[in-house]
Scaffold this motif. Structure first.
Motif, PDB file in Angstrom:
ATOM      1  N   TRP A   1     -31.875 -64.466   9.094  1.00  0.00           N
ATOM      2  CA  TRP A   1     -31.545 -64.767   7.694  1.00  0.00           C
ATOM      3  C   TRP A   1     -32.785 -64.671   6.812  1.00  0.00           C
ATOM      4  N   ILE A   2     -33.908 -65.247   7.246  1.00  0.00           N
ATOM      5  CA  ILE A   2     -35.149 -65.213   6.464  1.00  0.00           C
ATOM      6  C   ILE A   2     -35.582 -63.769   6.222  1.00  0.00           C
ATOM      7  N   LEU A   3     -35.562 -62.953   7.258  1.00  0.00           N
ATOM      8  CA  LEU A   3     -35.960 -61.551   7.108  1.00  0.00           C
ATOM      9  C   LEU A   3     -34.994 -60.796   6.198  1.00  0.00           C
ATOM     10  N   GLY A   4     -33.702 -61.088   6.325  1.00  0.00           N
ATOM     11  CA  GLY A   4     -32.704 -60.445   5.467  1.00  0.00           C
ATOM     12  C   GLY A   4     -32.884 -60.807   4.002  1.00  0.00           C
ATOM     13  N   VAL A   5     -33.095 -62.083   3.717  1.00  0.00           N
ATOM     14  CA  VAL A   5     -33.318 -62.523   2.335  1.00  0.00           C
ATOM     15  C   VAL A   5     -34.612 -61.910   1.798  1.00  0.00           C
ATOM     16  N   SER A   6     -35.620 -61.802   2.646  1.00  0.00           N
ATOM     17  CA  SER A   6     -36.884 -61.184   2.222  1.00  0.00           C
ATOM     18  C   SER A   6     -36.683 -59.726   1.823  1.00  0.00           C
ATOM     19  N   ILE A   7     -35.930 -58.992   2.611  1.00  0.00           N
ATOM     20  CA  ILE A   7     -35.629 -57.593   2.272  1.00  0.00           C
ATOM     21  C   ILE A   7     -34.890 -57.533   0.945  1.00  0.00           C
ATOM     22  N   TYR A   8     -33.918 -58.400   0.784  1.00  0.00           N
ATOM     23  CA  TYR A   8     -33.118 -58.438  -0.437  1.00  0.00           C
ATOM     24  C   TYR A   8     -34.008 -58.679  -1.658  1.00  0.00           C
ATOM     25  N   ILE A   9     -34.889 -59.660  -1.575  1.00  0.00           N
ATOM     26  CA  ILE A   9     -35.768 -60.010  -2.697  1.00  0.00           C
ATOM     27  C   ILE A   9     -36.778 -58.897  -2.966  1.00  0.00           C
ATOM     28  N   ILE A  10     -37.409 -58.387  -1.931  1.00  0.00           N
ATOM     29  CA  ILE A  10     -38.421 -57.333  -2.093  1.00  0.00           C
ATOM     30  C   ILE A  10     -37.828 -56.094  -2.746  1.00  0.00           C
ATOM     31  N   SER A  11     -36.574 -55.798  -2.448  1.00  0.00           N
ATOM     32  CA  SER A  11     -35.951 -54.585  -2.996  1.00  0.00           C
ATOM     33  C   SER A  11     -35.899 -54.591  -4.523  1.00  0.00           C
ATOM     34  N   PHE A  12     -35.909 -55.767  -5.126  1.00  0.00           N
ATOM     35  CA  PHE A  12     -35.885 -55.844  -6.590  1.00  0.00           C
ATOM     36  C   PHE A  12     -37.212 -55.383  -7.206  1.00  0.00           C
ATOM     37  N   TYR A  13     -38.276 -55.377  -6.419  1.00  0.00           N
ATOM     38  CA  TYR A  13     -39.589 -54.956  -6.906  1.00  0.00           C
ATOM     39  C   TYR A  13     -39.857 -53.472  -6.678  1.00  0.00           C
ATOM     40  N   ILE A  14     -38.883 -52.778  -6.110  1.00  0.00           N
ATOM     41  CA  ILE A  14     -39.008 -51.339  -5.859  1.00  0.00           C
ATOM     42  C   ILE A  14     -37.903 -50.644  -6.654  1.00  0.00           C
ATOM     43  N   PRO A  15     -38.158 -50.320  -7.908  1.00  0.00           N
ATOM     44  CA  PRO A  15     -37.092 -49.747  -8.749  1.00  0.00           C
ATOM     45  C   PRO A  15     -36.772 -48.292  -8.365  1.00  0.00           C
ATOM     46  N   ILE A  16     -35.630 -48.122  -7.716  1.00  0.00           N
ATOM     47  CA  ILE A  16     -35.167 -46.785  -7.335  1.00  0.00           C
ATOM     48  C   ILE A  16     -33.866 -46.476  -8.069  1.00  0.00           C
ATOM     49  N   LEU A  17     -32.919 -47.390  -8.007  1.00  0.00           N
ATOM     50  CA  LEU A  17     -31.627 -47.211  -8.660  1.00  0.00           C
ATOM     51  C   LEU A  17     -31.591 -47.984  -9.978  1.00  0.00           C
ATOM     52  N   GLU A  18     -30.699 -47.580 -10.855  1.00  0.00           N
ATOM     53  CA  GLU A  18     -30.548 -48.296 -12.124  1.00  0.00           C
ATOM     54  C   GLU A  18     -29.904 -49.669 -11.932  1.00  0.00           C
ATOM     55  N   ASP A  19     -29.077 -49.803 -10.920  1.00  0.00           N
ATOM     56  CA  ASP A  19     -28.403 -51.072 -10.633  1.00  0.00           C
ATOM     57  C   ASP A  19     -29.188 -51.812  -9.537  1.00  0.00           C
ATOM     58  N   PRO A  20     -30.008 -52.802  -9.904  1.00  0.00           N
ATOM     59  CA  PRO A  20     -30.834 -53.479  -8.898  1.00  0.00           C
ATOM     60  C   PRO A  20     -30.022 -54.254  -7.861  1.00  0.00           C
ATOM     61  N   GLU A  21     -28.854 -54.758  -8.249  1.00  0.00           N
ATOM     62  CA  GLU A  21     -28.001 -55.485  -7.301  1.00  0.00           C
ATOM     63  C   GLU A  21     -27.461 -54.548  -6.223  1.00  0.00           C
ATOM     64  N   LEU A  22     -27.002 -53.377  -6.638  1.00  0.00           N
ATOM     65  CA  LEU A  22     -26.528 -52.374  -5.678  1.00  0.00           C
ATOM     66  C   LEU A  22     -27.669 -51.954  -4.761  1.00  0.00           C
ATOM     67  N   GLN A  23     -28.830 -51.725  -5.356  1.00  0.00           N
ATOM     68  CA  GLN A  23     -29.992 -51.330  -4.566  1.00  0.00           C
ATOM     69  C   GLN A  23     -30.339 -52.400  -3.532  1.00  0.00           C
ATOM     70  N   ALA A  24     -30.330 -53.664  -3.933  1.00  0.00           N
ATOM     71  CA  ALA A  24     -30.647 -54.758  -3.015  1.00  0.00           C
ATOM     72  C   ALA A  24     -29.647 -54.814  -1.865  1.00  0.00           C
ATOM     73  N   ASN A  25     -28.371 -54.603  -2.171  1.00  0.00           N
ATOM     74  CA  ASN A  25     -27.353 -54.606  -1.118  1.00  0.00           C
ATOM     75  C   ASN A  25     -27.511 -53.421  -0.167  1.00  0.00           C
ATOM     76  N   ILE A  26     -27.901 -52.273  -0.695  1.00  0.00           N
ATOM     77  CA  ILE A  26     -28.138 -51.108   0.163  1.00  0.00           C
ATOM     78  C   ILE A  26     -29.337 -51.370   1.074  1.00  0.00           C
ATOM     79  N   PHE A  27     -30.433 -51.865   0.483  1.00  0.00           N
ATOM     80  CA  PHE A  27     -31.617 -52.195   1.286  1.00  0.00           C
ATOM     81  C   PHE A  27     -31.264 -53.190   2.378  1.00  0.00           C
ATOM     82  N   LEU A  28     -30.523 -54.228   2.010  1.00  0.00           N
ATOM     83  CA  LEU A  28     -30.159 -55.261   2.977  1.00  0.00           C
ATOM     84  C   LEU A  28     -29.260 -54.693   4.071  1.00  0.00           C
TER      85      LEU A  28
END
Length: 133
Positions: A14-41
């Motif tokens: 869970w800790i590693l998963g939440v970390s991936i989710y949070i870190i993904s917001f700092y890597i702007p690839i997609l216009e929708d950050p929520e979608l991007q975070a879910n894809i990363f996760l």
């Protein structure tokens, strides 16, 4: 099932998963950050659950992969209810209801169960079949 071992590894996952989710917001690839975070996760959780399953089965266990995956997912869901939603989702207008009814949450849960089951069949069960023959 080794309860404390399962809970400990489940919390690490869970800790590693939440970390991936949070870190993904700092890597702007997609216009929708929520979608991007879910894809990363959803991509990042696969090797994490595989490794957690490997850690669990390092000590001999007869627990089937399906049950271990379900336990890991329930631990992650409990941690999400207690920590993720109140501290990471609710401040931005989300609710427990919106979090737990999102299709992405359930798809990631299915990934947990599939990864542990595949590991169990490919590694644990095949190892026991070799020993028995």
């Amino acid at each position: 099932m080794k309860l404390f071992r399962t809970i400990g590894i489940g919390i690490i996952i869970w800790i590693l998963g939440v970390s991936i989710y949070i870190i993904s917001f700092y890597i702007p690839i997609l216009e929708d950050p929520e979608l991007q975070a879910n894809i990363f996760l959803s991509l990042g959780i696969l090797p994490i659950v595989w490794f957690g399953t490997k850690l669990y089965y390092r000590k001999k266990s007869t627990t089937k992969g399906y049950w271990l995956g379900l336990a890991f997912f329930l631990i992650a869901a409990a941690m999400d209810a207690l920590i993720t939603v109140p501290y990471l989702i609710a401040p931005y207008g989300g609710t427990h209801y919106s979090f737990f009814t999102a299709i992405s949450f359930w798809l990631i849960g299915i990934e947990f169960i599939i990864m542990t089951t595949v590991y169990w069949y490919n590694v644990v069960k095949s190892r026991s079949n070799i020993v028995n023959h």
